[in-house]
Design a protein around this motif. Structure first.
Motif, PDB file in Angstrom:
ATOM      1  N   TYR A 209       0.696  -1.272  -0.165  1.00  0.00           N
ATOM      2  CA  TYR A 209       0.075   0.013   0.032  1.00  0.00           C
ATOM      3  C   TYR A 209       0.920   1.202   0.010  1.00  0.00           C
ATOM      4  N   PHE A 210       2.226   1.313   0.852  1.00  0.00           N
ATOM      5  CA  PHE A 210       2.944   2.542   0.690  1.00  0.00           C
ATOM      6  C   PHE A 210       3.526   2.743  -0.577  1.00  0.00           C
ATOM      7  N   VAL A 211       3.618   2.004  -1.569  1.00  0.00           N
ATOM      8  CA  VAL A 211       4.121   2.022  -2.924  1.00  0.00           C
ATOM      9  C   VAL A 211       3.153   2.115  -3.656  1.00  0.00           C
ATOM     10  N   ALA A 212       1.958   1.469  -3.470  1.00  0.00           N
ATOM     11  CA  ALA A 212       0.771   1.509  -4.548  1.00  0.00           C
ATOM     12  C   ALA A 212      -0.589   1.845  -3.918  1.00  0.00           C
ATOM     13  N   PRO A 213      -0.868   3.086  -3.424  1.00  0.00           N
ATOM     14  CA  PRO A 213      -1.955   3.174  -2.472  1.00  0.00           C
ATOM     15  C   PRO A 213      -3.142   3.296  -3.315  1.00  0.00           C
ATOM     16  N   GLN A 214      -3.330   3.384  -4.430  1.00  0.00           N
ATOM     17  CA  GLN A 214      -4.213   3.646  -5.259  1.00  0.00           C
ATOM     18  C   GLN A 214      -5.703   2.623  -5.187  1.00  0.00           C
ATOM     19  N   GLY A 215      -5.390   1.362  -4.780  1.00  0.00           N
ATOM     20  CA  GLY A 215      -6.742   0.516  -4.419  1.00  0.00           C
ATOM     21  C   GLY A 215      -6.850   0.621  -2.978  1.00  0.00           C
ATOM     22  N   GLY A 216      -6.371   1.098  -2.156  1.00  0.00           N
ATOM     23  CA  GLY A 216      -6.518   1.084  -0.771  1.00  0.00           C
ATOM     24  C   GLY A 216      -5.716  -0.039  -0.175  1.00  0.00           C
ATOM     25  N   VAL A 217      -5.982  -0.214   1.421  1.00  0.00           N
ATOM     26  CA  VAL A 217      -5.040  -1.122   2.004  1.00  0.00           C
ATOM     27  C   VAL A 217      -5.679  -2.557   1.916  1.00  0.00           C
ATOM     28  N   VAL A 218      -7.020  -2.664   1.873  1.00  0.00           N
ATOM     29  CA  VAL A 218      -7.564  -4.099   1.782  1.00  0.00           C
ATOM     30  C   VAL A 218      -7.045  -4.652   0.403  1.00  0.00           C
ATOM     31  N   PHE A 219      -7.226  -3.918  -0.365  1.00  0.00           N
ATOM     32  CA  PHE A 219      -6.865  -4.435  -1.932  1.00  0.00           C
ATOM     33  C   PHE A 219      -5.430  -4.646  -2.055  1.00  0.00           C
ATOM     34  N   ALA A 220      -4.602  -3.982  -1.320  1.00  0.00           N
ATOM     35  CA  ALA A 220      -3.028  -4.095  -1.367  1.00  0.00           C
ATOM     36  C   ALA A 220      -2.734  -5.518  -0.706  1.00  0.00           C
ATOM     37  N   VAL A 221      -3.611  -5.790   0.521  1.00  0.00           N
ATOM     38  CA  VAL A 221      -3.294  -6.994   1.070  1.00  0.00           C
ATOM     39  C   VAL A 221      -3.622  -8.202   0.285  1.00  0.00           C
ATOM     40  N   GLY A 222      -4.772  -8.099  -0.309  1.00  0.00           N
ATOM     41  CA  GLY A 222      -5.133  -9.270  -1.358  1.00  0.00           C
ATOM     42  C   GLY A 222      -4.287  -9.314  -2.491  1.00  0.00           C
ATOM     43  N   ALA A 223      -3.862  -8.309  -3.188  1.00  0.00           N
ATOM     44  CA  ALA A 223      -2.929  -8.192  -4.392  1.00  0.00           C
ATOM     45  C   ALA A 223      -1.621  -8.794  -4.083  1.00  0.00           C
ATOM     46  N   PHE A 224      -1.094  -8.503  -2.906  1.00  0.00           N
ATOM     47  CA  PHE A 224       0.184  -9.213  -2.378  1.00  0.00           C
ATOM     48  C   PHE A 224       0.105 -10.650  -2.158  1.00  0.00           C
ATOM     49  N   ALA A 225      -0.905 -10.755  -1.176  1.00  0.00           N
ATOM     50  CA  ALA A 225      -1.083 -12.181  -1.019  1.00  0.00           C
ATOM     51  C   ALA A 225      -1.383 -13.109  -2.170  1.00  0.00           C
ATOM     52  N   LEU A 226      -2.103 -12.845  -3.254  1.00  0.00           N
ATOM     53  CA  LEU A 226      -2.207 -13.757  -4.239  1.00  0.00           C
ATOM     54  C   LEU A 226      -0.933 -13.678  -5.231  1.00  0.00           C
TER      55      LEU A 226
END
Length: 292
Positions: A209-226
């Protein structure tokens, strides 16, 4: 015969890594202006905050492993566990999946941990992180795009059942003509390990999220996990090199163009490598001071 087989596997892994890195270099070069623009958007503060979150996520992974090892019968002090885990994890950057395990087995033996127990804790990390990561990805990214993840979760949940795990470990030790584990894995220990794993995914998501905040924290958690899960399932390359970046660019597609997404994926890789090095260095120095 074993040497030929090892040589063949090494050649396949090396070839896959070369191809993956080649396609990665081509993707960066073909969109260099966009990628460079994406890098320019990253400030030192963003990268520093991302690195701090990565260190927290790595601590979560270490505590997951320490919890599993303790449940199997070896409760290490935090400093000692950190040294064994973080220094051993540097082996994941060497082609071949066995180096982190071998390093943890040898360092653990010096602390009184039986080799079989260290190996069991190492292998248990994979289903714990995969199952928890896929569940996090499904919960945060939604059914419409990633509902297919549910097809993988039941098999992984079976692998998280202590009775199944203990039976598999026992079978493997018998095949290797090794003594059985003194203590079986318990459901309480598995749930505690999953708790630390979920905490780690949250920190990894904050890092993204700190380097890609566009989608929000929740989206960043899922994107990285996937992206992490898809990368780690590719055993033929060290630390999922290339595969995780491709998956991350695809996961970020709904919120940013490909060029900036490539810059984010590459930045994430660099920050995680730095986090690994920092954790290994600090853990090694801390353990040495405590033994003086």
């Amino acid at each position: 015969m074993p040497s030929r087989r090892w040589g063949w596997r090494t050649a396949v892994r090396g070839g896959f890594l070369v191809v993956a890195l080649g396609f990665g270099a081509w993707a960066v070069a073909s969109r260099w202006e966009e990628v460079a623009a994406g890098f320019r958007q990253l400030t030192p503060g963003m990268v520093g905050a991302s690195l701090a979150a990565v260190v927290a996520a790595l601590l979560g992974a270490m505590l997951t492993w320490r919890t599993l090892l303790a449940d199997l019968g070896s409760r290490l002090p935090v400093r000692s566990a950190a040294k064994v885990f973080f220094v051993g994890q540097l082996g994941k950057y060497i082609p071949g999946a066995v180096w982190p395990m071998l390093a943890q087995m040898e360092m653990g033996r010096d602390l009184g941990v039986p080799r079989a127990r260290s190996a069991a804790a190492f292998f248990l990390m994979m289903p714990v992180q995969l199952a928890s990561g896929l569940l996090v990805a499904f919960a945060t990214l939604g059914w419409d795009r990633f509902g297919w993840l549910l097809l993988l979760v039941p098999a992984l949940l079976v692998l998280l059942e202590p009775k199944v795990i203990n039976a598999v470990i026992g079978y493997g030790l018998r095949r290797l003509k090794r003594p059985p584990l003194e203590r079986p894995l318990t459901r309480k220990g598995m749930l505690a390990a999953l708790g630390w794993a979920f905490a780690g995914w949250a920190c990894y998501g904050i890092h993204l999220y700190f380097v890609a905040p566009q989608g929000g924290v929740v989206f960043a958690v899922g994107a990285f996990a996937l992206s992490w899960c898809l990368g780690i399932m590719t055993f033929v390359v060290p630390a999922g090199a290339g595969v995780r970046e491709v998956a991350m660019v695809a996961a970020l597609a709904p919120v940013m163009p490909a060029g900036p997404a490539i810059a984010v994926a590459l930045s994430s890789r660099v920050v995680i490598v730095l986090g690994d090095l920092i954790c290994a260095g600090v853990a090694g120095l801390s353990a040495r001071r405590s033994s003086v």
